[in-house]
Design an enzyme around this catalytic site. Structure first.
Site, PDB file in Angstrom:
ATOM      1  CG  ASP A  13       8.424  12.433   8.574  1.00 47.73           C
ATOM      2  OD1 ASP A  13       8.961  12.658   7.661  1.00 47.73           O
ATOM      3  OD2 ASP A  13       8.837  12.031   9.757  1.00 47.73           O
ATOM      4  CE  LYS A  16       6.041  16.218   3.396  1.00 49.60           C
ATOM      5  NZ  LYS A  16       5.957  15.790   4.584  1.00 49.60           N
ATOM      6  N   GLY A  40      12.616  13.751   3.965  1.00 54.94           N
ATOM      7  CA  GLY A  40      12.930  12.510   3.750  1.00 54.94           C
ATOM      8  C   GLY A  40      11.498  11.847   3.138  1.00 54.94           C
ATOM      9  CG  HIS A  41       9.658  14.060   0.718  1.00 57.82           C
ATOM     10  ND1 HIS A  41       9.168  15.203  -0.188  1.00 57.82           N
ATOM     11  CD2 HIS A  41       9.601  14.368   1.873  1.00 57.82           C
ATOM     12  CE1 HIS A  41       9.040  16.256   0.759  1.00 57.82           C
ATOM     13  NE2 HIS A  41       9.235  15.827   1.843  1.00 57.82           N
ATOM     14  CB  THR A  42       9.642   6.990   1.897  1.00 55.96           C
ATOM     15  OG1 THR A  42      10.344   7.470   2.946  1.00 55.96           O
ATOM     16  CG2 THR A  42      10.238   5.818   1.667  1.00 55.96           C
ATOM     17  CD  GLN A 221      10.620  20.515   6.136  1.00 50.43           C
ATOM     18  OE1 GLN A 221      10.385  21.404   5.537  1.00 50.43           O
ATOM     19  NE2 GLN A 221      11.500  19.520   5.986  1.00 50.43           N
ATOM     20  CB  THR A 298      17.252  11.461  12.382  1.00 49.99           C
ATOM     21  OG1 THR A 298      16.044  11.577  12.421  1.00 49.99           O
ATOM     22  CG2 THR A 298      17.423  13.044  11.623  1.00 49.99           C
TER      23      THR A 298
HETATM   24  P1  GDP Z   1       6.879  12.134   3.766  1.00 54.06           P
HETATM   25  O1  GDP Z   1       8.089  12.896   4.354  1.00 54.06           O
HETATM   26  O2  GDP Z   1       5.534  12.834   4.130  1.00 54.06           O
HETATM   27  O3  GDP Z   1       7.263  11.964   2.108  1.00 54.06           O
HETATM   28  O4  GDP Z   1       6.787  10.983   4.374  1.00 54.06           O
HETATM   29  P2  GDP Z   1       7.872   9.924   4.838  1.00 54.06           P
HETATM   30  O5  GDP Z   1       8.507   9.247   3.563  1.00 54.06           O
HETATM   31  O6  GDP Z   1       8.903  10.341   5.621  1.00 54.06           O
HETATM   32  O7  GDP Z   1       7.223   8.824   5.717  1.00 54.06           O
HETATM   33  C1  GDP Z   1       6.094   8.047   5.231  1.00 54.06           C
HETATM   34  C2  GDP Z   1       6.388   6.709   5.615  1.00 54.06           C
HETATM   35  O8  GDP Z   1       5.212   5.960   5.492  1.00 54.06           O
HETATM   36  C3  GDP Z   1       7.429   5.970   4.489  1.00 54.06           C
HETATM   37  O9  GDP Z   1       8.149   4.980   5.091  1.00 54.06           O
HETATM   38  C4  GDP Z   1       6.437   5.377   3.355  1.00 54.06           C
HETATM   39  O10 GDP Z   1       7.200   4.350   2.729  1.00 54.06           O
HETATM   40  C5  GDP Z   1       5.325   5.004   4.377  1.00 54.06           C
HETATM   41  N1  GDP Z   1       3.860   5.053   3.700  1.00 54.06           N
HETATM   42  C6  GDP Z   1       3.422   5.949   3.024  1.00 54.06           C
HETATM   43  N2  GDP Z   1       2.058   5.637   2.690  1.00 54.06           N
HETATM   44  C7  GDP Z   1       1.753   4.717   3.392  1.00 54.06           C
HETATM   45  C8  GDP Z   1       0.696   3.780   3.733  1.00 54.06           C
HETATM   46  O11 GDP Z   1      -0.425   4.172   3.207  1.00 54.06           O
HETATM   47  N3  GDP Z   1       0.932   2.462   4.731  1.00 54.06           N
HETATM   48  C9  GDP Z   1       1.971   2.308   5.063  1.00 54.06           C
HETATM   49  N4  GDP Z   1       1.991   1.284   6.082  1.00 54.06           N
HETATM   50  N5  GDP Z   1       3.300   3.127   4.837  1.00 54.06           N
HETATM   51  C10 GDP Z   1       3.104   4.054   4.200  1.00 54.06           C
HETATM   52  P1  IMO Z   2       9.575  16.006   5.923  1.00 50.67           P
HETATM   53  O1  IMO Z   2       9.247  16.611   4.545  1.00 50.67           O
HETATM   54  C1  IMO Z   2       9.341  15.322  10.198  1.00 50.67           C
HETATM   55  C2  IMO Z   2      11.370  18.415  12.445  1.00 50.67           C
HETATM   56  C3  IMO Z   2      12.532  18.166  13.139  1.00 50.67           C
HETATM   57  C4  IMO Z   2      12.514  19.069  14.194  1.00 50.67           C
HETATM   58  C5  IMO Z   2      11.969  20.300  13.566  1.00 50.67           C
HETATM   59  C6  IMO Z   2      13.154  21.511  13.178  1.00 50.67           C
HETATM   60  O2  IMO Z   2      10.023  14.293   5.614  1.00 50.67           O
HETATM   61  O3  IMO Z   2       7.971  15.727   6.241  1.00 50.67           O
HETATM   62  P2  IMO Z   2      14.855  21.435  11.284  1.00 50.67           P
HETATM   63  O4  IMO Z   2      16.041  20.475  10.997  1.00 50.67           O
HETATM   64  O5  IMO Z   2      14.134  21.648  10.204  1.00 50.67           O
HETATM   65  O6  IMO Z   2      15.500  22.608  11.775  1.00 50.67           O
HETATM   66  O7  IMO Z   2      14.213  20.864  12.182  1.00 50.67           O
HETATM   67  O8  IMO Z   2      11.217  19.846  12.539  1.00 50.67           O
HETATM   68  N1  IMO Z   2      11.455  18.111  10.911  1.00 50.67           N
HETATM   69  C7  IMO Z   2      10.621  17.159  10.292  1.00 50.67           C
HETATM   70  N2  IMO Z   2       9.749  16.339  10.908  1.00 50.67           N
HETATM   71  N3  IMO Z   2       9.224  15.207   8.653  1.00 50.67           N
HETATM   72  C8  IMO Z   2      10.205  16.038   8.340  1.00 50.67           C
HETATM   73  O9  IMO Z   2      10.087  16.521   6.936  1.00 50.67           O
HETATM   74  C9  IMO Z   2      11.069  17.092   9.022  1.00 50.67           C
HETATM   75  N4  IMO Z   2      11.828  18.097   8.718  1.00 50.67           N
HETATM   76  C10 IMO Z   2      11.951  18.759   9.911  1.00 50.67           C
HETATM   77  O10 IMO Z   2      12.531  16.732  13.661  1.00 50.67           O
HETATM   78  O11 IMO Z   2      11.413  18.789  15.314  1.00 50.67           O
HETATM   79 MG    MG Z   3       9.678  12.578   5.742  1.00 53.56          MG
END
Ligand code: GDP
Ligand code: IMO
Ligand code: MG
Length: 419
Positions: A13, A16, A40-42, A221, A298
């Site tokens: 998270d 990416k 979950g890539h936002t 991840q 989740t």
């Molecule tokens: P990923 O899994 O690495 O793609 O990251 P996620 O999407 O799960 O989580 C990153 C969260 O931070 C998302 O809700 C994005 O919209 C948000 N986000 C990304 N870059 C920034 C930033 O520079 N500042 C803030 N406040 N939010 C950000």
């Molecule tokens: P992105 O790509 C954050 C964590 C789960 C758990 C462990 C194992 O959005 O960064 P799994 O379902 O893979 O067997 O769970 O890994 N986990 C993540 N945490 N970002 C993710 O993906 C994750 N994918 C799995 O919370 O601790």
């Molecule tokens: Mg994510």
């Protein structure tokens, strides 16, 4: 051309998805190399927000080809829902998205097994996303998996053999379930996948490299969740590190170019497992609130804490990071002071080397820097950076010995500053 790899350096998270979207105009192909719908890539742009799980984050920029690589595990039902939601919001992608025949399928019973294993672990549970990731990769490694390419050959037989084996395992765990209801949407998903071009993606990608095309590999991840080098056993079941791009796409190590390592200006984690710099006070709550730190898959609140440079240095080393990308510094725009863990004290011994295990014996040692206390969310260039923010960047670059080339100051595509 070589393949540039973009991956997370913390516990996932990091942001990416946002950065892959920002970088996509510079590439011809965007590929995902591991993980599955646990990700979950936002992405945010033009006032809209999208969360991608299995589809690479290059899907919104122009007509770039996106590939789901062999290292990914694919749930047909979730995949169908993901594509349909994107198409309904005005982003047709069937022609631009290709799937590796060697990617493994997440069967409905893999999801059930994930739940059964978690319940059996009781308080020692991993806190998985419940998407069947571990059981699917287990079947892959134990040579019992069913692959996307199998949809085209003797599929029913391979599926039934796997399901019968899983039923025996579920019985051992006394796990109750209703398979029929899951199978309906799963088989609808299988039919749906047939609309896509199923390819030998290793050939497509290597031909692209040979023909001078630019390829971006997107990780899921983060390094601290890597099956080999993460905080085992509280990890995911794939290689999230740079080497995972080689096996997850079929590219040679010598064809890796830039390695973009992404990190948050602080640190978060979802699920169980050690987190030495975790905060349980109002500072942690403020990070969660300002950063909207709730899981995109989740909805679980993410655990928050200070940046951990011992773990980050380790991640930079394991991945051979060539460029750093710092996300979410805006979350700390109001902080008076900011801490960064520079060493661990374990049994009275101070170390900067990431240890075998990071259990409760690890006591973080912090450096403290003054906060910049400036709203940076509308800044467009590094010339506008406050002096104290530059000092924070310089400090991190000196510690990590890699330049920070991108700073993200908000979730929108436009809130990205190149240095
Ligand atoms: P990923 O899994 O690495 O793609 O990251 P996620 O999407 O799960 O989580 C990153 C969260 O931070 C998302 O809700 C994005 O919209 C948000 N986000 C990304 N870059 C920034 C930033 O520079 N500042 C803030 N406040 N939010 C950000
Ligand atoms: P992105 O790509 C954050 C964590 C789960 C758990 C462990 C194992 O959005 O960064 P799994 O379902 O893979 O067997 O769970 O890994 N986990 C993540 N945490 N970002 C993710 O993906 C994750 N994918 C799995 O919370 O601790
Ligand atoms: Mg994510």
């Amino acid at each position: 051309m070589k393949v540039d790899v973009l991956l997370g350096l913390q516990w996932g998270d990091e942001g990416k998805g946002k950065v892959v979207d920002v970088l996509t105009p510079g590439y011809d192909l965007v590929t995902r190399f591991q993980g599955g719908p646990n990700a979950g890539h936002t992405l945010e742009f033009e006032g809209q927000k999208y969360v991608l799980r299995s589809i690479p984050s290059g899907i919104f920029q122009g007509n770039k080809i996106n590939i789901i690589g062999n290292g990914v595990v694919l749930d047909p039902a979730l995949f169908k829902a993901e594509v349909e939601a994107l198409e309904a919001s005005g982003h047709p992608l069937t022609e631009r998205l290709k799937i590796s025949k060697k990617a493994h399928l997440i069967l409905p019973t893999h999801r059930l097994l994930d739940q059964a294993y978690e319940s059996a672990k009781g308080s020692g549970k991993i806190g998985t996303t419940g998407k069947g990731i571990g059981p699917t990769y287990t079947d892959k490694i134990s040579r019992n998996g069913v692959r996307v390419g199998d949809i085209l050959h003797n599929f029913e037989e391979k599926y039934r053999t796997a399901i019968e084996r899983h039923k025996k395992l579920l019985a051992q765990y006394n796990f109750e379930y209703d398979l029929a209801s899951l199978e309906k949407e799963w088989f609808d998903g299988i039919e749906y996948i047939k609309k896509f071009e199923l390819i030998d993606s290793e050939h497509t990608i290597n031909n692209a490299i040979k023909n001078g095309k630019k390829v971006l590999a997107e990780g899921a991840q983060g390094t601290m969740l890597d099956i080999d080098f993460g905080s085992y056993p509280f990890v995911t079941s794939s290689n999230t590190i740079c080497a995972g791009a080689c096996t997850g796409l079929g590219i040679a190590p010598r064809n890796i170019g830039e390695v973009y390592g992404i990190f948050k200006a602080y640190c978060t984690r979802v699920g169980s497992g050690p987190f030495p710099t975790e905060l349980f006070d109002e500072t942690g709550d403020l990070m969660r609130k300002n950063g909207n730190e709730f899981g995109s898959v989740t909805g679980r609140p993410r655990r928050c804490g200070w940046i951990d440079l011992v773990a980050l240095k380790y991640a930079v080393m394991i991945n051979g990071v060539t460029q750093l990308i710092m996300m979410k510094s805006d979350v700390m725009d109001t902080f008076e002071s900011i801490k960064a863990c520079v060493a661990y004290k374990i049994n009275d011994v101070v170390t900067e080397d990431f240890p075998y295990s990071i259990d409760e014996k690890v006591e973080p040692i912090y450096a403290e820097l003054p906060g910049w206390q400036t709203d940076m969310t509308k800044m467009q260039s590094e010339d506008e950076f406050p002096q104290k923010f530059n000092a924070y960047l310089n400090f991190l670059e000196e510690e990590l010995e890699v330049p920070i080339k991108i700073v993200s100051v908000g979730p929108d595509r436009a809130q990205t500053i190149l240095r």
